[in-house]
Design an enzyme around this catalytic site. Structure first.
Site, PDB file in Angstrom:
ATOM      1  N   GLU A 105     -42.863  22.135 -54.121  1.00  0.00           N
ATOM      2  CA  GLU A 105     -41.753  22.952 -54.335  1.00  0.00           C
ATOM      3  C   GLU A 105     -41.513  23.537 -55.887  1.00  0.00           C
ATOM      4  O   GLU A 105     -41.074  24.525 -56.052  1.00  0.00           O
ATOM      5  CB  GLU A 105     -40.585  21.886 -54.022  1.00  0.00           C
ATOM      6  CG  GLU A 105     -40.390  21.628 -52.689  1.00  0.00           C
ATOM      7  CD  GLU A 105     -39.358  20.375 -52.445  1.00  0.00           C
ATOM      8  OE1 GLU A 105     -38.870  20.331 -51.380  1.00  0.00           O
ATOM      9  OE2 GLU A 105     -38.806  19.681 -53.464  1.00  0.00           O
ATOM     10  N   GLU A 127     -38.938  21.696 -59.299  1.00  0.00           N
ATOM     11  CA  GLU A 127     -39.040  21.316 -57.799  1.00  0.00           C
ATOM     12  C   GLU A 127     -37.636  21.384 -57.466  1.00  0.00           C
ATOM     13  O   GLU A 127     -37.502  21.876 -56.029  1.00  0.00           O
ATOM     14  CB  GLU A 127     -39.136  19.670 -57.869  1.00  0.00           C
ATOM     15  CG  GLU A 127     -39.085  18.807 -56.733  1.00  0.00           C
ATOM     16  CD  GLU A 127     -38.831  17.513 -56.860  1.00  0.00           C
ATOM     17  OE1 GLU A 127     -38.172  16.719 -56.213  1.00  0.00           O
ATOM     18  OE2 GLU A 127     -39.408  16.933 -57.994  1.00  0.00           O
ATOM     19  N   ASP A 187     -37.008  23.889 -54.067  1.00  0.00           N
ATOM     20  CA  ASP A 187     -36.494  23.260 -52.801  1.00  0.00           C
ATOM     21  C   ASP A 187     -35.507  24.483 -52.311  1.00  0.00           C
ATOM     22  O   ASP A 187     -35.435  24.656 -50.974  1.00  0.00           O
ATOM     23  CB  ASP A 187     -35.873  21.867 -53.190  1.00  0.00           C
ATOM     24  CG  ASP A 187     -35.226  21.463 -51.789  1.00  0.00           C
ATOM     25  OD1 ASP A 187     -35.715  21.091 -50.762  1.00  0.00           O
ATOM     26  OD2 ASP A 187     -34.043  21.407 -52.107  1.00  0.00           O
ATOM     27  N   ASP A 197     -43.345  17.311 -53.658  1.00  0.00           N
ATOM     28  CA  ASP A 197     -42.549  17.776 -54.928  1.00  0.00           C
ATOM     29  C   ASP A 197     -43.203  18.725 -55.490  1.00  0.00           C
ATOM     30  O   ASP A 197     -42.745  20.003 -56.088  1.00  0.00           O
ATOM     31  CB  ASP A 197     -42.284  16.683 -55.793  1.00  0.00           C
ATOM     32  CG  ASP A 197     -41.373  15.491 -55.260  1.00  0.00           C
ATOM     33  OD1 ASP A 197     -40.687  15.961 -54.112  1.00  0.00           O
ATOM     34  OD2 ASP A 197     -41.097  14.446 -55.782  1.00  0.00           O
TER      35      ASP A 197
END
Length: 225
Positions: free
Chosen positions: A117, A41, A45, A114
């Site tokens: 990502e 994650e 991101d 999440d």
């Protein structure tokens, strides 16, 4: 049944993992145990912000930094990612701990966002940046096409602050009133106070930042703005 579920998800994503363990890890929430998708994650991101930022930079050559930042924020915020996850039907594939399963974690925006990502991070590790860019451009095609510089609407906190500054009034005060829930599923209640209103406004959300925005929006509504 499990492999069929993953097969269908990969068809929707437009990417088939060479190692299915990478996909399973990306779908595994921290509530399930120590082996989870948090590191993926984090990586995803960063890649998401870069690729979408790059796409916006090319799409709007005349845009200023602030406009690009607001557009990117709109494209990568949790709400948008959760919508993407629902379009891909991530919920049915998530690997959750027993508590999250019982509390409906497969529907929670923060978990869905999440996971998007984490999937991006997993694709990057397996196939590199070009493959990530290709997938993200495909996933975001309609959203990017619909954007214009007129859609760079400032968020409620910014609008409230600028309004008060224009009146030469003190800036808003944001205070956490309460925090409920387990560590992985907290709800923040935030109060927003301004000098021109005798009564404060409160809002609740899964992050402090989002709760502050919602509280600011409630204040703006009371001000008729």
């Amino acid at each position: 049944m499990e492999s069929l579920k993953y097969h269908r998800l990969q068809q929707r994503l437009g990417y088939t993992f060479v190692d299915q363990k990478n996909l399973q890890l990306a779908l595994t929430h921290r509530s399930h145990g120590a082996t989870n998708n948090e590191r993926l994650e984090f990586l995803g991101d960063s890649i998401l912000n870069f690729v979408i930022g790059e796409a916006l930079f090319k799409k709007f050559p005349e845009a200023k930094e602030g406009q690009l930042s607001r557009l990117r924020s709109q494209m990568v915020k949790g709400e948008t990612l959760a919508h993407l996850a629902r379009e891909f039907a991530f919920g049915e594939c998530l690997v959750l701990g027993e508590g999250e399963m019982k509390s409906g974690g497969h529907r929670r925006d923060s978990i869905l966002a999440d996971t998007v990502e984490a999937i991006i991070g997993a694709i990057y590790l397996e196939a590199g940046l070009d493959s990530c860019r290709d997938r993200l451009h495909s996933w975001y095609a309609e959203r990017l096409a619909a954007l214009s510089l007129e859609t760079t609407v400032k968020d409620a906190k910014t609008r409230l602050q600028e309004h008060l500054q224009s009146l030469q009034k003190p800036l808003p005060e944001y205070n956490i009133v309460d925090v409920n829930g387990e560590a992985h599923a907290q709800l923040f209640t935030v109060e927003c106070k301004i000098a021109t209103l005798s009564q404060s406004a409160t809002a609740q959300a899964s992050s402090r930042r989002e709760a502050e925005k919602q509280a600011a929006a409630a204040v703006l509504a009371r001000l008729g703005l």
